[in-house]
Motif scaffolding. Structure first.
Motif, PDB file in Angstrom:
ATOM      1  N   PHE A 104       0.873  -1.259  -0.002  1.00  0.00           N
ATOM      2  CA  PHE A 104      -0.158  -0.007  -0.005  1.00  0.00           C
ATOM      3  C   PHE A 104       0.816   1.277   0.206  1.00  0.00           C
ATOM      4  N   LYS A 105       1.905   1.189   0.775  1.00  0.00           N
ATOM      5  CA  LYS A 105       2.882   2.469   1.008  1.00  0.00           C
ATOM      6  C   LYS A 105       3.807   2.649  -0.231  1.00  0.00           C
ATOM      7  N   THR A 106       4.473   1.970  -0.814  1.00  0.00           N
ATOM      8  CA  THR A 106       5.585   1.818  -1.700  1.00  0.00           C
ATOM      9  C   THR A 106       4.950   1.705  -2.925  1.00  0.00           C
TER      10      THR A 106
END
Length: 160
Positions: free
Chosen positions: A94-96
């Motif tokens: 989700f973040k990267t």
């Protein structure tokens, strides 16, 4: 009369102590040999517990059945077992946003048959990859002659 009571009480005390001593030294029953769990061997194809195999070899043995035997050569019929597949999959973080590997567990229970269900065999043939695992657990087996039910240890296959 007092003397008779003393003799009577002494006699009851002596006989009671003999009875109590006899109870303490009574022979303990020996366990029946039939209650001892035999050493069971769980096998799927040529593989036993915590075996490692390659993907092509694993795909070839999918049609084999789960076999249970004991050290004396007794054969056990599989009554039920649970089968799980630790499947490798890719997902985006989700973040990267970078894809990463995750593992998903798929499982089923099989009653009255020692084979992996046909639908699972078909799916495993097409999707089995390295670093996945196959588990056979909660196995319940019955001796072919004595009809005694036993619960053998689980079986795990690691796919290389």
């Amino acid at each position: 009369m007092i003397v008779n009571r003393k003799i009577y009480l002494l006699l009851v005390f002596v006989l009671g102590s003999f009875w109590a001593t006899a109870q303490i030294n009574a022979a303990k029953p020996k366990p029946v040999k039939d209650t001892i769990q035999p050493k069971l061997i769980v096998q799927f194809g040529p593989y036993k517990d915590s075996s490692k195999t390659l993907v092509p070899a694993a795909k070839q043995i999918l049609k084999n059945e789960l076999k249970i035997t004991d050290a004396k050569g007794g054969i056990y019929k599989v009554v039920k077992f649970s089968f799980a597949w630790r499947r490798k999959d890719l997902t985006d973080d989700f973040k990267t946003g970078i894809p990463r590997t995750i593992f998903i567990y798929n499982e089923t229970s099989v009653m009255g048959d020692a084979h992996i269900p046909a639908s699972w065999q078909k799916e495993l043939q097409g999707a089995l990859q390295s670093k996945e695992e196959l588990y056979f657990y909660d196995i319940l087996a019955q001796h072919s002659k004595t009809k005694k039910l036993v619960k053998p240890a689980s079986l795990r296959l690691l796919i290389l």
